[in-house]
Write a protein that holds these residues in place. Sequence first.
Motif, PDB file in Angstrom:
ATOM      1  N   HIS A  42     118.892  -8.522  92.902  1.00 46.92           N
ATOM      2  CA  HIS A  42     118.331  -9.867  92.994  1.00 46.92           C
ATOM      3  C   HIS A  42     118.526 -10.598  91.667  1.00 46.92           C
ATOM      4  O   HIS A  42     118.689  -9.974  90.625  1.00 46.92           O
ATOM      5  CB  HIS A  42     116.846  -9.810  93.352  1.00 46.92           C
ATOM      6  CG  HIS A  42     115.993  -9.176  92.286  1.00 46.92           C
ATOM      7  ND1 HIS A  42     115.918  -7.806  92.108  1.00 46.92           N
ATOM      8  CD2 HIS A  42     115.185  -9.725  91.328  1.00 46.92           C
ATOM      9  CE1 HIS A  42     115.096  -7.533  91.102  1.00 46.92           C
ATOM     10  NE2 HIS A  42     114.638  -8.680  90.607  1.00 46.92           N
ATOM     11  N   ASP A  43     118.540 -11.909  91.748  1.00 46.73           N
ATOM     12  CA  ASP A  43     118.580 -12.713  90.535  1.00 46.73           C
ATOM     13  C   ASP A  43     117.261 -12.536  89.801  1.00 46.73           C
ATOM     14  O   ASP A  43     116.184 -12.630  90.412  1.00 46.73           O
ATOM     15  CB  ASP A  43     118.795 -14.193  90.865  1.00 46.73           C
ATOM     16  CG  ASP A  43     120.201 -14.458  91.376  1.00 46.73           C
ATOM     17  OD1 ASP A  43     121.129 -13.784  90.892  1.00 46.73           O
ATOM     18  OD2 ASP A  43     120.359 -15.316  92.257  1.00 46.73           O
ATOM     19  N   VAL A  44     117.335 -12.266  88.491  1.00 46.41           N
ATOM     20  CA  VAL A  44     116.123 -12.005  87.711  1.00 46.41           C
ATOM     21  C   VAL A  44     115.531 -13.328  87.239  1.00 46.41           C
ATOM     22  O   VAL A  44     116.150 -14.043  86.442  1.00 46.41           O
ATOM     23  CB  VAL A  44     116.436 -11.107  86.497  1.00 46.41           C
ATOM     24  CG1 VAL A  44     115.168 -10.847  85.689  1.00 46.41           C
ATOM     25  CG2 VAL A  44     117.050  -9.793  86.963  1.00 46.41           C
ATOM     26  N   PRO A  45     114.338 -13.692  87.728  1.00 42.11           N
ATOM     27  CA  PRO A  45     113.709 -14.927  87.245  1.00 42.11           C
ATOM     28  C   PRO A  45     113.245 -14.764  85.804  1.00 42.11           C
ATOM     29  O   PRO A  45     112.961 -13.646  85.350  1.00 42.11           O
ATOM     30  CB  PRO A  45     112.526 -15.121  88.200  1.00 42.11           C
ATOM     31  CG  PRO A  45     112.225 -13.751  88.723  1.00 42.11           C
ATOM     32  CD  PRO A  45     113.533 -13.017  88.760  1.00 42.11           C
ATOM     33  N   LEU A 101     130.480  -8.364  81.555  1.00 41.98           N
ATOM     34  CA  LEU A 101     130.018  -8.850  82.852  1.00 41.98           C
ATOM     35  C   LEU A 101     130.809 -10.090  83.276  1.00 41.98           C
ATOM     36  O   LEU A 101     131.129 -10.259  84.458  1.00 41.98           O
ATOM     37  CB  LEU A 101     128.520  -9.171  82.791  1.00 41.98           C
ATOM     38  CG  LEU A 101     127.585  -7.967  82.619  1.00 41.98           C
ATOM     39  CD1 LEU A 101     126.146  -8.430  82.477  1.00 41.98           C
ATOM     40  CD2 LEU A 101     127.712  -7.002  83.778  1.00 41.98           C
ATOM     41  N   ALA A 102     131.117 -10.953  82.306  1.00 38.25           N
ATOM     42  CA  ALA A 102     131.905 -12.147  82.613  1.00 38.25           C
ATOM     43  C   ALA A 102     133.348 -11.771  82.952  1.00 38.25           C
ATOM     44  O   ALA A 102     133.941 -12.320  83.889  1.00 38.25           O
ATOM     45  CB  ALA A 102     131.867 -13.116  81.433  1.00 38.25           C
ATOM     46  N   ALA A 103     133.923 -10.835  82.191  1.00 41.55           N
ATOM     47  CA  ALA A 103     135.319 -10.450  82.419  1.00 41.55           C
ATOM     48  C   ALA A 103     135.505  -9.795  83.787  1.00 41.55           C
ATOM     49  O   ALA A 103     136.527 -10.005  84.448  1.00 41.55           O
ATOM     50  CB  ALA A 103     135.782  -9.499  81.320  1.00 41.55           C
ATOM     51  N   PHE A 104     134.529  -9.001  84.228  1.00 41.01           N
ATOM     52  CA  PHE A 104     134.618  -8.344  85.526  1.00 41.01           C
ATOM     53  C   PHE A 104     134.042  -9.189  86.656  1.00 41.01           C
ATOM     54  O   PHE A 104     133.995  -8.725  87.800  1.00 41.01           O
ATOM     55  CB  PHE A 104     133.887  -6.998  85.484  1.00 41.01           C
ATOM     56  CG  PHE A 104     134.660  -5.893  84.800  1.00 41.01           C
ATOM     57  CD1 PHE A 104     135.562  -5.124  85.510  1.00 41.01           C
ATOM     58  CD2 PHE A 104     134.473  -5.634  83.454  1.00 41.01           C
ATOM     59  CE1 PHE A 104     136.263  -4.097  84.893  1.00 41.01           C
ATOM     60  CE2 PHE A 104     135.174  -4.616  82.821  1.00 41.01           C
ATOM     61  CZ  PHE A 104     136.075  -3.854  83.537  1.00 41.01           C
ATOM     62  N   ALA A 105     133.587 -10.409  86.321  1.00 37.24           N
ATOM     63  CA  ALA A 105     133.018 -11.320  87.328  1.00 37.24           C
ATOM     64  C   ALA A 105     131.924 -10.635  88.141  1.00 37.24           C
ATOM     65  O   ALA A 105     131.903 -10.691  89.385  1.00 37.24           O
ATOM     66  CB  ALA A 105     134.119 -11.850  88.245  1.00 37.24           C
ATOM     67  N   VAL A 106     131.001  -9.966  87.441  1.00 35.26           N
ATOM     68  CA  VAL A 106     129.908  -9.263  88.112  1.00 35.26           C
ATOM     69  C   VAL A 106     128.958 -10.290  88.726  1.00 35.26           C
ATOM     70  O   VAL A 106     128.473 -11.190  88.026  1.00 35.26           O
ATOM     71  CB  VAL A 106     129.143  -8.366  87.119  1.00 35.26           C
ATOM     72  CG1 VAL A 106     127.968  -7.689  87.809  1.00 35.26           C
ATOM     73  CG2 VAL A 106     130.078  -7.323  86.514  1.00 35.26           C
ATOM     74  N   PRO A 107     128.663 -10.201  90.014  1.00 39.57           N
ATOM     75  CA  PRO A 107     127.696 -11.122  90.625  1.00 39.57           C
ATOM     76  C   PRO A 107     126.340 -11.015  89.932  1.00 39.57           C
ATOM     77  O   PRO A 107     125.898  -9.900  89.607  1.00 39.57           O
ATOM     78  CB  PRO A 107     127.615 -10.631  92.078  1.00 39.57           C
ATOM     79  CG  PRO A 107     128.880  -9.876  92.303  1.00 39.57           C
ATOM     80  CD  PRO A 107     129.232  -9.256  90.993  1.00 39.57           C
ATOM     81  N   ARG A 113     121.728  -3.960  87.399  1.00 34.63           N
ATOM     82  CA  ARG A 113     122.069  -2.565  87.669  1.00 34.63           C
ATOM     83  C   ARG A 113     123.150  -2.085  86.700  1.00 34.63           C
ATOM     84  O   ARG A 113     123.102  -0.951  86.215  1.00 34.63           O
ATOM     85  CB  ARG A 113     122.516  -2.414  89.123  1.00 34.63           C
ATOM     86  CG  ARG A 113     122.967  -1.007  89.522  1.00 34.63           C
ATOM     87  CD  ARG A 113     121.947   0.064  89.164  1.00 34.63           C
ATOM     88  NE  ARG A 113     120.723  -0.038  89.900  1.00 34.63           N
ATOM     89  CZ  ARG A 113     120.439   0.644  91.003  1.00 34.63           C
ATOM     90  NH1 ARG A 113     121.334   1.455  91.514  1.00 34.63           N
ATOM     91  NH2 ARG A 113     119.272   0.529  91.584  1.00 34.63           N
ATOM     92  N   VAL A 114     124.134  -2.935  86.398  1.00 36.15           N
ATOM     93  CA  VAL A 114     125.165  -2.580  85.419  1.00 36.15           C
ATOM     94  C   VAL A 114     124.525  -2.316  84.056  1.00 36.15           C
ATOM     95  O   VAL A 114     124.849  -1.339  83.371  1.00 36.15           O
ATOM     96  CB  VAL A 114     126.219  -3.696  85.301  1.00 36.15           C
ATOM     97  CG1 VAL A 114     127.199  -3.381  84.174  1.00 36.15           C
ATOM     98  CG2 VAL A 114     126.971  -3.857  86.612  1.00 36.15           C
ATOM     99  N   TYR A 191     133.250  -6.569  95.309  1.00 42.46           N
ATOM    100  CA  TYR A 191     132.082  -5.711  95.106  1.00 42.46           C
ATOM    101  C   TYR A 191     131.456  -5.368  96.462  1.00 42.46           C
ATOM    102  O   TYR A 191     131.489  -6.175  97.399  1.00 42.46           O
ATOM    103  CB  TYR A 191     131.052  -6.419  94.228  1.00 42.46           C
ATOM    104  CG  TYR A 191     131.440  -6.486  92.763  1.00 42.46           C
ATOM    105  CD1 TYR A 191     131.007  -5.513  91.873  1.00 42.46           C
ATOM    106  CD2 TYR A 191     132.242  -7.519  92.285  1.00 42.46           C
ATOM    107  CE1 TYR A 191     131.363  -5.568  90.533  1.00 42.46           C
ATOM    108  CE2 TYR A 191     132.604  -7.579  90.951  1.00 42.46           C
ATOM    109  CZ  TYR A 191     132.165  -6.599  90.078  1.00 42.46           C
ATOM    110  OH  TYR A 191     132.522  -6.649  88.766  1.00 42.46           O
ATOM    111  N   HIS A 192     130.881  -4.171  96.531  1.00 35.64           N
ATOM    112  CA  HIS A 192     130.153  -3.719  97.707  1.00 35.64           C
ATOM    113  C   HIS A 192     128.725  -3.386  97.279  1.00 35.64           C
ATOM    114  O   HIS A 192     128.320  -2.220  97.275  1.00 35.64           O
ATOM    115  CB  HIS A 192     130.828  -2.504  98.342  1.00 35.64           C
ATOM    116  CG  HIS A 192     132.172  -2.796  98.941  1.00 35.64           C
ATOM    117  ND1 HIS A 192     132.353  -3.043 100.287  1.00 35.64           N
ATOM    118  CD2 HIS A 192     133.399  -2.918  98.365  1.00 35.64           C
ATOM    119  CE1 HIS A 192     133.635  -3.277 100.530  1.00 35.64           C
ATOM    120  NE2 HIS A 192     134.295  -3.210  99.379  1.00 35.64           N
TER     121      HIS A 192
END
Length: 343
Positions: A42-45, A101-107, A113-114, A191-192
Motif C-alpha cells: 500500500h502507499d504509505v501515508p 527504486l527509481a531506476a527499477f521503476a518500483v511501484p 517491501r523492497v 511486477y507481480h
Amino acid sequence: MHSQTILAAELESIGSPILWVVTVGLVVLLLAADFVITRRPHDVPMREAVGWTVFYLALPVVFGLILWWLYGSTVSVEFFTGWIVEKSLSVDNLFVFMLLLAAFAVPPPLAQRVLLFGIAGALVLRAIFIAAGAAVISAGSWAFVLFGAVLLLTAVKVLREAASDEEKSIDIDQMRSVRILRRLMPVTSRYHGARLTVQEAGRRTLTPMALVVVAVFMTDIVFAVDSVPAVYGVTSDPYIVFATNVFALLGLRALYFVLHNALGKLRHLDYGLGVILAFIGVKLVLHWAHDVWTWLPEIPTPFSLGVIVVVLTTVTATSLLANRRDERRATRTAEPDPVRNPR
C-alpha cells in the motif's frame, strides 16, 4: 605485552549473553512486525511514516539512557556517538535506495517491501562484518591502521563524488548483479506484487522485484564496508557496535517516506559524511599511534560527538540556505521584466 593488554581491555564487551539474546530477540520481533505491516502492499501515508519514525528514533534514546543508568556516561556517550554516525551513513544509504527504486521503476506500494528486504539484509551483513572486525582487532593493533586507511580512502571517494557536477543516477543494465541474474534465469517484464519469482510458460521466472532486491543487497555490502570501521572508530565494544547499527537501520523504511522529498535537497550531506569519515579515520590512526608513541594525543569520544554534530548541523544549514538561494533566483528569472515587458 602492553599492547595485548590494551586490546584485551578494548574488546571486553558489556553485552552479557542474556543482553545479546534480548537484543537479537527484539530485532527479530521488530522485523517480523515490519513484515506483517508490509505484507499488504500500500502507499504509505505521511502520518503512518512519521509515527513509525518517531517510534524508531525514541527507541535508541531510551536504550542510551538505560546504558547510562547501568554502565555510566562513558558507555552511553559511545553509543550515542556511534548511533549518530551510523544514522548519518544510513541516510546516505537511503539516497542510494531512492535511486535504485527509481531506476527499477518500483511501484510505490511495493517500495516499503523492497526497503524492508534491504534493511534485513543490511542487519545480517553488519553482524558478519562486526564479528570479522572484532576478530581483526584481536589480531593486533595494526587493525586500527587498516580501518583508518579504509575510512580515509572512502572519505576521498565521497568528497570527489560530492564535488562532481554530474547528477547521480544508476544504470541498471550496467549492474553486474543484474546482468548475472538475467543470464541465469529469464525475467518478467512487469511486477507481480511482492513475489520474487512466478511460473511462466511452464518454467520458473524471476520478477523485477528479485532484481531490485539483489541490487539493494549488493549496495548493503558496500555500505557495510564503510560503516562498520566507522563505528569501531568510536568504540571497540562489539555489543555497542552491533547496537548502534541495529538502531540506525531499524526504522529506515518509515524514514524513507518521511525524507523522500527532502533527500535530494540535502545537497551538502556527502561533504559532511566525507569529513566525518576522514575525521574518524584520523582518530583510528592516532589511536594506534598513541600505543606506539605515547606522547601523541588521542581524540576522546565526547569531542568526537561534538565534531560530528557540528558537521551534520553545518551541512544541513548550508544545504537549506543553498536551496533558498536557488529558489529566489528561479523566482526572479520567472518574473517579467517591467522595462522590456511593460503591462
